[in-house]
Design an enzyme around this catalytic site. Structure first.
Site, short mmCIF file in Angstrom:
data_model
loop_
_atom_site.label_atom_id
_atom_site.label_comp_id
_atom_site.label_asym_id
_atom_site.label_seq_id
_atom_site.Cartn_x
_atom_site.Cartn_y
_atom_site.Cartn_z
N LYS A 195 -10.84 -5.56 2.65
CA LYS A 195 -9.66 -5.04 2.02
C LYS A 195 -9.04 -5.01 3.41
CE LYS A 195 -7.44 -1.11 0.08
NZ LYS A 195 -7.53 0.12 -0.83
N ARG A 213 1.27 2.70 -4.42
CA ARG A 213 1.32 4.12 -3.63
C ARG A 213 2.45 4.94 -4.38
NH1 ARG A 213 0.45 2.18 2.48
NH2 ARG A 213 -1.87 1.31 2.11
N LYS A 232 -2.88 2.57 7.54
CA LYS A 232 -4.25 2.66 7.30
C LYS A 232 -4.98 1.70 8.01
CE LYS A 232 -3.80 4.42 2.54
NZ LYS A 232 -4.19 4.38 1.30
N GLU A 283 -18.06 -8.01 7.10
CA GLU A 283 -18.02 -6.67 6.43
C GLU A 283 -18.71 -7.10 4.95
OE1 GLU A 283 -16.66 -3.75 6.35
OE2 GLU A 283 -15.03 -3.49 8.29
N LYS A 288 -9.17 -8.18 -1.05
CA LYS A 288 -8.18 -7.79 -1.54
C LYS A 288 -6.98 -7.66 -0.62
CE LYS A 288 -6.47 -3.20 -3.08
NZ LYS A 288 -6.62 -1.86 -3.11
N SER A 334 -0.70 -4.77 -6.45
CA SER A 334 0.64 -4.11 -7.08
C SER A 334 1.77 -5.04 -6.56
CB SER A 334 0.76 -2.74 -6.79
OG SER A 334 0.74 -2.57 -5.50
C1 PBG Z 1 -6.66 3.45 -2.68
C2 PBG Z 1 -6.22 2.10 -3.12
C3 PBG Z 1 -5.05 1.02 -2.95
C4 PBG Z 1 -5.08 0.16 -3.85
C5 PBG Z 1 -6.48 0.34 -4.32
N1 PBG Z 1 -7.00 1.64 -4.25
C6 PBG Z 1 -4.16 1.43 -2.09
C7 PBG Z 1 -4.46 1.77 -0.59
O1 PBG Z 1 -5.32 1.55 -0.11
O2 PBG Z 1 -3.33 2.08 0.06
C8 PBG Z 1 -4.03 -0.94 -3.96
C9 PBG Z 1 -3.71 -1.61 -5.17
C10 PBG Z 1 -2.76 -2.17 -5.51
O3 PBG Z 1 -1.91 -2.10 -4.45
O4 PBG Z 1 -2.63 -2.72 -6.72
N2 PBG Z 1 -7.73 3.25 -1.64
#
Ligand code: PBG
Length: 329
Positions: free
Chosen positions: A196, A206, A223, A239, A254, A280
Site C-alpha cells: 500500500k 478520507r 502517512k 512487503e 493499492k 477513491s
Molecule cells: C485506511 C484506508 C484508506 C483507504 C482504505 N483504507 C485510506 C488511507 O490509508 O489513508 C483508501 C481507500 C480509497 O482511497 O478508496 N487505512
C-alpha cells in the site's frame, strides 16, 4: 511473416474477438467497499465521490441484498466513527457493540452467504487521523499492532469472514494470525494490504470517513512513515512476501491504475490471490471527467477494470463494482 500472418484476421468481428479475448471480467471478481454511518434511514452522498453513499445499518441491509442480486458476493466494510468516540489508541475499535461490529452482523443477517471483509486500521477511530497510535511525532509500531490484532479478533467474533489490515505497520499480519489461531478463529481469512503506497489518490476516501491526518503540531502531516514510497518497486515484493510468510491468505496492491507494474511483479512472484484496490481518487477522476462530458464513463470504467485484471489481479476492490455488474448483465 506477412502476408502469411495477418493479425487483423482475429479481430474481424466481435465474434472473433470474443473467441480470442484473453481477459474477461465478471461480478465474481469484485469486492464492494461500503461506508457505514450511525443513524436510521441515512443514505448520504459523498461530495467527492458522486453516486457513492454512506449508509446507516437499516439501509446497509437493503443495499447488500441488492448487491447479492447483482452477483456481487463480497463486501469490504468501513465505518465513519462519531467524533466523540475517537481517541489516540482506537478504544472504540474494540467495542463489541461498535458500529463495525454491528455492521458485520447486519450484513450477515441480511445475506448470510455474503462474504464480509472488514478494514482494520485505526484512522477512522483516531483523533489524529493516523492508522496507528501517535506519540512524540511518531506512529508507534508495536503498540499499534497489539491493538490491531485485538481489533481483528473483535471483527472475527462479530462474524467477519476476512479481516483486511490496511495500516502498513510491521508485523501486524503475524500478530493477527497468532491471536486468531490462539482464540480458535482458524477459518478467519486475512487479506493484507501488503503493498500500500502513500498516495494522494486516497483524498475522497478520507472525506467519506472524515479520517484525514489532522494539521497539528507534532502530528505527522502524512502517512509516509508507514505507507510505501511510490518510487519503489522491489520493496513491494519484499512487503508482500513477508505478509504471506506471516499468514496472509490474500495480498493486495493499492492504488490500482498507477501501480499495474507492481501488480504484475507480484502476480509473478507469489502463488496466493492478488487483490487490487481501485481507490477513491481513481473513482473521482472518472466521475469528474464524465460529468464534464470529456470521457465516456462506462467505456473508461470497463477499460480500467479490464486493465487491472489483465495486469494480474484476481480480485478487484472497486467503487464501480455495481456499475460494472449492471453493465455485464
Ligand atoms: C485506511 C484506508 C484508506 C483507504 C482504505 N483504507 C485510506 C488511507 O490509508 O489513508 C483508501 C481507500 C480509497 O482511497 O478508496 N487505512
Amino acid at each position: 511473416m506477412y502476408p502469411l500472418r495477418r493479425n487483423r484476421r482475429l479481430r474481424t468481428t466481435e465474434t472473433h474477438r470474443s473467441l480470442v479475448r484473453e481477459t474477461t471480467i465478471s461480478p465474481n471478481d469484485f469486492l464492494v467497499p461500503l461506508f457505514v454511518v450511525e443513524g436510521k434511514g441515512v443514505k448520504e452522498e459523498i461530495a467527492s465521490m458522486p453516486n457513492y453513499y454512506r449508509y446507516s445499518l437499516d439501509l446497509l441491509a437493503k443495499e447488500v441484498k441488492e448487491l447479492w442480486s447483482l452477483g456481487l458476493k463480497s463486501v469490504l466494510l468501513f465505518v465513519k466513527v462519531p467524533e466523540n468516540l475517537k481517541d489516540n489508541s482506537g478504544t472504540e475499535a474494540l467495542n463489541a457493540e461498535g458500529l463495525m461490529q454491528r455492521a458485520i452482523k447486519t450484513v450477515k443477517d441480511a445475506v448470510p452467504e455474503m462474504l464480509v471483509m472488514t478494514d482494520v486500521a485505526l484512522d477512522p477511530y483516531s483523533i489524529f487521523g493516523h492508522d496507528g497510535i501517535v506519540s512524540e511525532g511518531k506512529i508507534l509500531n508495536d503498540d499499534t499492532t497489539a491493538v490491531l490484532a485485538e481489533m481483528a479478533l473483535s471483527h472475527a467474533k462479530a462474524g467477519a469472514d476476512f479481516v483486511a489490515p490496511s495500516d502498513m505497520m510491521d508485523g501486524r499480519i503475524f500478530e493477527m494470525r497468532t491471536l486468531l489461531e490462539d482464540e480458535g478463529f482458524y477459518d478467519t481469512g486475512i487479506m493484507s494490504y501488503s503493498a500500500k503506497y502513500a498516495s494522494a489518490f486516497y483524498g475522497p476516501f478520507r472525506d467519506a470517513l472524515d479520517s484525514a491526518p489532522v494539521d497539528k503540531k507534532d502530528i505527522p502531516k502524512n502517512k509516509s512513515s508507514y505507507q510505501m514510497d511510490y518510487a519503489n518497486r522491489e520493496e513491494a515484493i519484499k512487503e508482500t512476501l513477508m505478509d504471506i510468510e506471516e499468514g496472509a491468505d490474500i495480498v493486495m496492491v493499492k492504488p490500482g491504475l498507477c501501480y499495474l507494474d507492481i501488480v504484475r511483479d507480484i502476480r509473478n512472484a507469489v502463488n496466493v490471490p492478488v487483490a487490487v484496490y481501485q481507490v477513491s481518487g481513481e473513482y473521482a477522476m472518472i466521475k469528474a471527467a464524465a460529468e464534464k462530458g470529456w470521457l465516456d464513463h462506462d467505456a473508461v470504467v470497463l477499460e480500467q477494470i479490464t486493465a487491472i485484471k489483465r495486469a494480474g489481479a484476481s480480485i478487484i476492490a472497486s467503487y464501480f463494482a455495481k456499475d460494472v455488474a449492471k453493465l455485464l448483465s
